[in-house]
Design an enzyme around this catalytic site. Structure first.
Site, PDB file in Angstrom:
ATOM      1  N   LEU A  43      26.015  64.988 125.206  1.00  0.00           N
ATOM      2  CA  LEU A  43      26.649  64.327 126.346  1.00  0.00           C
ATOM      3  C   LEU A  43      27.272  65.336 127.291  1.00  0.00           C
ATOM      4  O   LEU A  43      27.135  65.232 128.509  1.00  0.00           O
ATOM      5  CB  LEU A  43      27.714  63.360 125.844  1.00  0.00           C
ATOM      6  N   GLY A  45      26.686  68.728 127.609  1.00  0.00           N
ATOM      7  CA  GLY A  45      25.748  69.669 128.221  1.00  0.00           C
ATOM      8  C   GLY A  45      24.806  69.002 129.205  1.00  0.00           C
ATOM      9  O   GLY A  45      24.574  69.502 130.315  1.00  0.00           O
ATOM     10  N   HIS A 266      36.233  60.664 108.228  1.00  0.00           N
ATOM     11  CA  HIS A 266      36.020  59.249 108.493  1.00  0.00           C
ATOM     12  C   HIS A 266      36.019  58.505 107.170  1.00  0.00           C
ATOM     13  O   HIS A 266      35.318  58.888 106.248  1.00  0.00           O
ATOM     14  CB  HIS A 266      34.682  59.069 109.221  1.00  0.00           C
ATOM     15  N   SER A 284      30.202  51.797 110.413  1.00  0.00           N
ATOM     16  CA  SER A 284      31.202  51.590 111.455  1.00  0.00           C
ATOM     17  C   SER A 284      32.542  51.162 110.879  1.00  0.00           C
ATOM     18  O   SER A 284      32.645  50.373 109.943  1.00  0.00           O
ATOM     19  CB  SER A 284      30.724  50.531 112.437  1.00  0.00           C
ATOM     20  N   ARG A 330      42.388  56.373 110.367  1.00  0.00           N
ATOM     21  CA  ARG A 330      41.353  57.037 109.576  1.00  0.00           C
ATOM     22  C   ARG A 330      41.903  57.974 108.512  1.00  0.00           C
ATOM     23  O   ARG A 330      41.456  57.953 107.365  1.00  0.00           O
ATOM     24  CB  ARG A 330      40.459  57.865 110.514  1.00  0.00           C
ATOM     25  N   ARG A 435      41.441  62.860 116.690  1.00  0.00           N
ATOM     26  CA  ARG A 435      40.786  62.186 117.814  1.00  0.00           C
ATOM     27  C   ARG A 435      40.750  60.684 117.563  1.00  0.00           C
ATOM     28  O   ARG A 435      40.445  60.237 116.470  1.00  0.00           O
ATOM     29  CB  ARG A 435      39.356  62.699 117.991  1.00  0.00           C
TER      30      ARG A 435
HETATM   31  C1  LIG Z   1      27.770  59.335 113.221  1.00  0.00           C
HETATM   32  C2  LIG Z   1      28.698  59.619 114.380  1.00  0.00           C
HETATM   33  C3  LIG Z   1      29.187  58.573 115.150  1.00  0.00           C
HETATM   34  C4  LIG Z   1      30.019  58.823 116.233  1.00  0.00           C
HETATM   35  N1  LIG Z   1      30.481  57.774 116.966  1.00  0.00           N
HETATM   36  C5  LIG Z   1      31.276  58.003 118.038  1.00  0.00           C
HETATM   37  C6  LIG Z   1      31.723  56.922 118.855  1.00  0.00           C
HETATM   38  O1  LIG Z   1      31.421  55.760 118.609  1.00  0.00           O
HETATM   39  N2  LIG Z   1      32.491  57.209 119.922  1.00  0.00           N
HETATM   40  C7  LIG Z   1      32.853  58.487 120.243  1.00  0.00           C
HETATM   41  O2  LIG Z   1      33.532  58.672 121.243  1.00  0.00           O
HETATM   42  N3  LIG Z   1      32.433  59.523 119.489  1.00  0.00           N
HETATM   43  C8  LIG Z   1      31.655  59.321 118.398  1.00  0.00           C
HETATM   44  N4  LIG Z   1      31.242  60.389 117.637  1.00  0.00           N
HETATM   45  C9  LIG Z   1      31.540  61.755 118.069  1.00  0.00           C
HETATM   46  C10 LIG Z   1      30.605  62.183 119.202  1.00  0.00           C
HETATM   47  O3  LIG Z   1      29.317  61.664 118.966  1.00  0.00           O
HETATM   48  C11 LIG Z   1      30.468  63.693 119.371  1.00  0.00           C
HETATM   49  O4  LIG Z   1      31.717  64.283 119.316  1.00  0.00           O
HETATM   50  C12 LIG Z   1      29.854  64.040 120.705  1.00  0.00           C
HETATM   51  O5  LIG Z   1      28.644  63.354 120.873  1.00  0.00           O
HETATM   52  C13 LIG Z   1      29.616  65.533 120.858  1.00  0.00           C
HETATM   53  O6  LIG Z   1      28.912  65.782 122.057  1.00  0.00           O
HETATM   54  P1  LIG Z   1      28.652  67.243 122.591  1.00  0.00           P
HETATM   55  O7  LIG Z   1      27.907  67.101 123.856  1.00  0.00           O
HETATM   56  O8  LIG Z   1      29.924  67.999 122.644  1.00  0.00           O
HETATM   57  O9  LIG Z   1      27.769  67.978 121.484  1.00  0.00           O
HETATM   58  P2  LIG Z   1      26.390  67.573 120.747  1.00  0.00           P
HETATM   59  O10 LIG Z   1      25.928  66.231 121.066  1.00  0.00           O
HETATM   60  O11 LIG Z   1      26.608  67.951 119.333  1.00  0.00           O
HETATM   61  O12 LIG Z   1      25.337  68.540 121.386  1.00  0.00           O
HETATM   62  C14 LIG Z   1      25.242  69.895 121.067  1.00  0.00           C
HETATM   63  C15 LIG Z   1      24.092  70.485 121.848  1.00  0.00           C
HETATM   64  O13 LIG Z   1      24.150  71.891 121.761  1.00  0.00           O
HETATM   65  C16 LIG Z   1      22.918  72.407 121.365  1.00  0.00           C
HETATM   66  N5  LIG Z   1      23.179  73.628 120.616  1.00  0.00           N
HETATM   67  C17 LIG Z   1      24.047  73.809 119.587  1.00  0.00           C
HETATM   68  N6  LIG Z   1      24.025  75.099 119.206  1.00  0.00           N
HETATM   69  C18 LIG Z   1      23.139  75.734 119.993  1.00  0.00           C
HETATM   70  C19 LIG Z   1      22.674  77.079 120.082  1.00  0.00           C
HETATM   71  N7  LIG Z   1      23.136  78.020 119.287  1.00  0.00           N
HETATM   72  N8  LIG Z   1      21.723  77.359 121.005  1.00  0.00           N
HETATM   73  C20 LIG Z   1      21.238  76.393 121.843  1.00  0.00           C
HETATM   74  N9  LIG Z   1      21.660  75.130 121.810  1.00  0.00           N
HETATM   75  C21 LIG Z   1      22.591  74.808 120.896  1.00  0.00           C
HETATM   76  C22 LIG Z   1      22.270  71.320 120.572  1.00  0.00           C
HETATM   77  O14 LIG Z   1      20.889  71.508 120.590  1.00  0.00           O
HETATM   78  C23 LIG Z   1      22.711  70.096 121.364  1.00  0.00           C
HETATM   79  O15 LIG Z   1      21.859  69.924 122.470  1.00  0.00           O
HETATM   80  C24 LIG Z   1      30.398  60.147 116.545  1.00  0.00           C
HETATM   81  C25 LIG Z   1      29.925  61.187 115.765  1.00  0.00           C
HETATM   82  C26 LIG Z   1      29.099  60.942 114.670  1.00  0.00           C
HETATM   83  C27 LIG Z   1      28.663  62.080 113.821  1.00  0.00           C
END
Ligand SMILES: Cc1cc2nc3c(=O)[nH]c(=O)nc-3n(C[C@H](O)[C@H](O)[C@H](O)COP(=O)(O)OP(=O)(O)OC[C@H]3O[C@@H](n4cnc5c(N)ncnc54)[C@H](O)[C@@H]3O)c2cc1C
Ligand code: FES
Lengths: 637, 248
Positions: A43, A45, A266, A284, A330, A435
């Site tokens: 989300l 990036g 969780h 959930s 939690r 969080r």
């Molecule tokens: C099962 C689950 C349910 C969840 N439900 C909720 C919810 O209902 N509501 C809520 O607010 N949050 C929820 N969360 C938390 C939330 O989903 C995450 O915190 C959030 O999506 C993280 O987004 P991000 O963009 O920071 O990273 P990510 O989505 O983790 O993206 C990381 C990106 O970086 C890239 N990357 C990583 N390392 C490298 C590297 N070395 N080189 C190149 N690329 C790299 C990956 O390929 C990926 O594209 C949930 C989490 C989980 C696990």
């Protein structure tokens, strides 16, 4: 080093507007002359890369997966918060701000959190305009639900697939910019080093995961949106490719790492079924609205649940927390489950589970109502466990889910390396020590859509950046560093599996740096981790060659970084001799067993500076001040 | 239980591939299919042999990364289930299991069981979005959308982009994938301004990528882990015809 958070002056509600006005702008015609490297397509990036592309910057965007649409964010289920007050139930920007600061147990930065609450409303508008199919009411307006114990209904959702739909919205905007040629996409690439030239972030070294080639990319600024580090625990709810590598390598190049010990557990995950387990599946949290948590009163009671009479069951959450009952936060729910298991009252074959029982709810509401509310979850549970939760109670257990710590950033989301910006779960900024549910999606999108487009322009307009190409000595040095590490990994040629060592690391972290931490357990971990690291470098087996797709090599590199990072996490936990949010030190609790903060000594963010592997890092403290929300002790009795 | 595996091994895009036999012993019925492969791989790794390359990430059926043809069926025997959600209790002691990658000209093999699905990204890039820049969006409630329409759009939007539909189709058609996205936007008012341009551009891109046409076999719907119905394809065809008529 002094940490300057660059918080703008003025009243809290005016800081961001004022800052937007005071920040420098890049002339529209000049934007395309700047190259911005965005690592990550979750989300944070994807929204950043798309928005920067729309503004006219030349963006290079990287991800590990074969498509940006598959980033870990896709798995978020529950929803996204926004202070829209569509329900007329008393919500406001201030209330969301207040709840988030309080929920973070007073370890976050007020100014950042206020901005997050302000921007939350724009996110929903933006996503609706992109065609995100949010749930709606019969009148055609957006539906909301109350989530994670909030007293207002401010959570927007798209069935149980909110993360998927938000990510696809961002991904589609990103692909539109790829089509417009403002963004160049590099999938199946792993960033393995940050390139710093004259003290500024100017590029990255990435491995092409399909061909094995080590590639160099130069730019004027670097944005990391690489997610959290939950998989340091081996088992977690995170996607398998989640890692700390990008953040850790940036840390080694000078970016401070803040509050690594703030991890979230969780309470409602499907328990481990054996050593083969590769990840844990989240159920959930909403299940706790109707399910009742219990364990047998007696230790070691191995009877089937239906054979345990009512008066021999301990509904411990209802007993200990009469007003919140099964809906305690939690961390409280998680710790109590662990306590029950530690007392020998856990259920299931491993004893590492507690029951979540729907029998009373089914009797009260009928099976159809329960099916309507939770049908898909019951089905998922059955797929994994082969058990019918309409008939026997579910077994659940806590699991690592989210990491609040991350690279330290200022109000502009810039790290301590000028030009290196960090967004989403990878930074430490907005959630303090804990969080709230549905706030990670909000933060990732706020950072990417609405913060970085402004602050990165300000950075670019404020510095002079001489042209740098990938022939520069710093690129050569970094790529040799990466090559060297790969050669080293491949040449150990030992006999231990990578997964086996990762699993062992996970066990150390879970047992000693997990839900409840003590001085002794943390010291034990600090002994065990370096030992395991040495063992890794002496006995790991990484088959295959460097010059083609090699998943063992990828995995080994990530585990090697975790073996360094884990030590920092444990050290941070040891030095924070208070309990707060997700960080529970057994030495610091109220007589009722609640987390007890020590505001006098620990109202700061701990930002660690790398000094070498195996040598003690230096801590820098950013004091936190609370002018709006005054710290109080939580109570859920 | 013990299983006999026959797994497609192919060193690289240009190399010739073949099925190689492996034994999977002491498989627990509680393992997922991919965990069973993890255990086989851990054994290979410890012996210094190269692990079998296969793709996965979320392991809960939502990211669309896993992509195995199991005994001839994309994602294996369970309906509405990705390979990562398939559990070994579905198999019995002594079974032989053949595991192959997605097979389609537009999805070339990268290595072993991993294919290149970037053609799907290019189809989305051709038009699978609403062209709105960030900022300046009207209030989220400015345009009411009937609940049944929003629900139907969500049904289509549930596609995880795994490509099983292509792998199952004898024409290697991407119609189910495309039609899911086109339907989502044809249903929602936000998608209307560009609906004709979108459908034309996406179909043209798919043709150029080497995906085949649709001859209504319905195999795609049968293997789709999200059970996206082929009624989406009918909707896409209508959109396409309308766009063609209007262009004249
Ligand atoms: C099962 C689950 C349910 C969840 N439900 C909720 C919810 O209902 N509501 C809520 O607010 N949050 C929820 N969360 C938390 C939330 O989903 C995450 O915190 C959030 O999506 C993280 O987004 P991000 O963009 O920071 O990273 P990510 O989505 O983790 O993206 C990381 C990106 O970086 C890239 N990357 C990583 N390392 C490298 C590297 N070395 N080189 C190149 N690329 C790299 C990956 O390929 C990926 O594209 C949930 C989490 C989980 C696990
Ligand atoms: S690994 Fe994500 S869908 Fe199977």
């Amino acid at each position: 080093m002094t940490l300057d958070a660059q918080i703008p002056g003025g009243a809290i509600a005016e800081k961001w507007d004022r800052h937007k006005f005071e920040m420098k702008l890049v002339n529209p015609a000049n934007k395309r002359k700047y190259t911005i490297i965005v690592v990550g397509t979750g989300l944070a990036g994807a929204s950043a890369a798309a928005s920067l592309g729309e503004l006219g910057y030349n963006v290079l965007n990287f991800c590990i997966q074969d498509s940006p649409r598959r980033a870990h964010s896709i798995a978020a289920q529950g929803g996204i918060n926004a202070a829209k007050n569509y329900q007329n139930d008393g919500d406001s920007v201030y209330r969301l701000f207040y709840d988030t600061v309080k929920g973070g147990d007073y370890r976050s930065r007020e100014a950042n959190v206020y901005r997050l609450a302000q921007l939350s409303v724009n996110i929903i508008d933006q996503c609706v305009a992109q065609g995100v199919p949010f749930a709606r009411e019969y009148g055609g307006l957006l539906d909301n639900r109350s989530f994670g114990g909030a007293q207002v209904s401010r959570t927007f959702y798209a069935r149980g697939q909110t993360g998927q739909q938000l990510l696809l919205g961002a991904y589609q905007s990103l692909m539109r910019q790829v089509h417009e040629k403002s963004v160049k996409l590099f999938a199946r690439r792993e960033m393995l080093d940050l390139v710093v030239v004259d003290g500024k972030a100017r590029g990255i070294i990435a491995r092409n995961l399909s061909t094995g080639e080590i590639e160099r990319y130069a730019g004027d600024a670097v944005v990391l949106a690489t997610g959290g580090y939950g998989t340091v625990y081996y088992l977690s709810t995170n996607a398998l490719n989640s890692n700390v590598t990008a953040a850790w390598r940036a840390h080694k190049r000078g970016a401070l790492f803040a509050n690594p010990c703030f991890t979230q557990i969780h309470p409602t995950c499907i328990p481990v079924s054996g050593d083969h387990q590769s990840k844990l599946t989240l159920m959930s949290e909403s299940l706790r609205n109707d399910g009742r948590v219990w364990v047998p009163k007696q230790k070691g009671d191995k009877r089937r649940p239906d054979q345990i009479p009512e008066d021999e069951r301990d509904y411990y959450l209802e007993r200990k927390y009469p007003s919140f009952g099964n809906l305690v936060p939690r961390d409280v729910a998680s710790r109590n489950a662990k306590q029950a298991a530690d007392e020998g009252r856990g259920v299931g074959e491993s004893g590492l589970a507690v029951y979540l029982d729907f029998k009373d709810a089914i009797n009260r509401l009928g099976v159809d109502v329960i099916k309507e509310k939770y049908g898909n979850l019951f089905q998922m549970y059955q797929k994994i466990t082969d058990e019918d939760a309409y008939k026997v109670p579910m077994r659940i257990y806590p699991a690592i889910h989210y990491t609040m710590g991350g690279l330290w950033v200022d109000y502009n989301l810039m790290s301590t390396v000028p030009g290196l910006h960090v967004l989403g779960e990878a930074n430490f900024s907005d959630h303090g020590a804990n969080r709230l549910g549905a706030s990670a999606l909000m933060q990732g999108l706020a950072d990417g859509y609405f913060v970085i487009p402004y602050t990165i322009g300000h950075y670019l307009a404020s510095v002079t950046l001489p042209k740098v190409t990938t022939d520069h000595a710093a690129f050569k040095d970094a790529s040799e560093n990466v090559q060297g590490r790969i050669t080293k990994l491949l040449s150990v040629k030992g006999n231990r599996g990578i997964r086996e060592i990762h699993r062992e690391l996970g066990r150390i972290m879970w047992d000693d740096v997990g839900m409840a931490r003590t001085d002794a357990s943390l010291r034990r971990a600090l002994q065990a981790i370096p030992k395991l690291r040495d063992e890794f470098w002496q006995s790991v087996s990484v088959p295959g060659t460097p010059d083609n797709l090699n998943q063992s090599l990828e995995y080994a590199g990530r585990v090697a970084d975790y073996l360094e990072f884990a030590e920092l996490l444990a050290l941070d936990a040891l030095e924070r001799r208070e309990s707060c949010g997700g960080h529970f030190r057994e030495e610091s609790q109220t007589p009722e067993g609640e987390a007890l903060r020590d505001d006098a000594n620990f109202t700061y963010a701990a930002a660690w500076e790398f000094t070498g592997v195996g040598t003690k890092p230096t801590v820098h403290k950013e004091p936190l001040t609370f002018e709006e929300v005054h710290p109080t002790q939580r109570s859920y009795k | 239980m013990n299983l006999k595996l026959r797994i497609w091994r192919q060193a690289g895009p240009a190399a010739a591939g073949r099925l190689v036999e492996y034994a999977a012993d002491h498989v627990s019925p509680d393992m997922s299919f991919l965990e069973m492969l993890d255990v086989v791989n851990e054994g290979l790794t410890k012996k210094g042999e190269e692990a079998i390359a296969f793709d996965s990430d979320c392991r809960e059926g939502i990211c669309g990364t896993c992509s195995l043809v199991i005994n001839g069926v994309p994602h294996g025997p369970d309906r509405g289930t990705t390979a990562c959600q398939l559990h070994m209790r579905r198999f019995k002691d002594g079974d032989s299991v053949t595991i192959e990658p997605w097979r389609a000209a537009a999805f070339p093999v990268v290595k072993d069981l991993i294919v290149d699905r970037s053609a799907f990204d290019r189809i989305i890039a051709a038009g699978g979005y609403v062209s709105v820049n960030c900022g300046g969006a009207p209030d989220g409630n400015a345009i009411p959308i009937p609940k049944d329409v929003a629900d139907l759009a969500m049904d289509s939007a549930a596609c995880i982009g795994c490509g099983a539909c292509v792998a199952a189709c004898k024409n290697a058609s991407a119609h189910l994938f495309m039609s899911a996205k086109i339907s989502q936007f044809a249903l929602l008012p936000q998608g209307h301004p560009e609906r004709h341009r979108r459908v034309t551009a996406m179909i043209a891109q798919a043709d150029g990528e080497g995906f085949g046409s649709c001859s209504n076999e319905g195999e795609c719907q049968a293997v789709c882990p999200k059970e996206i119905p082929i009624s989406n394809i009918a909707r896409m065809t209508r959109e396409y015809v309308k766009a063609a008529l209007l262009a004249k």
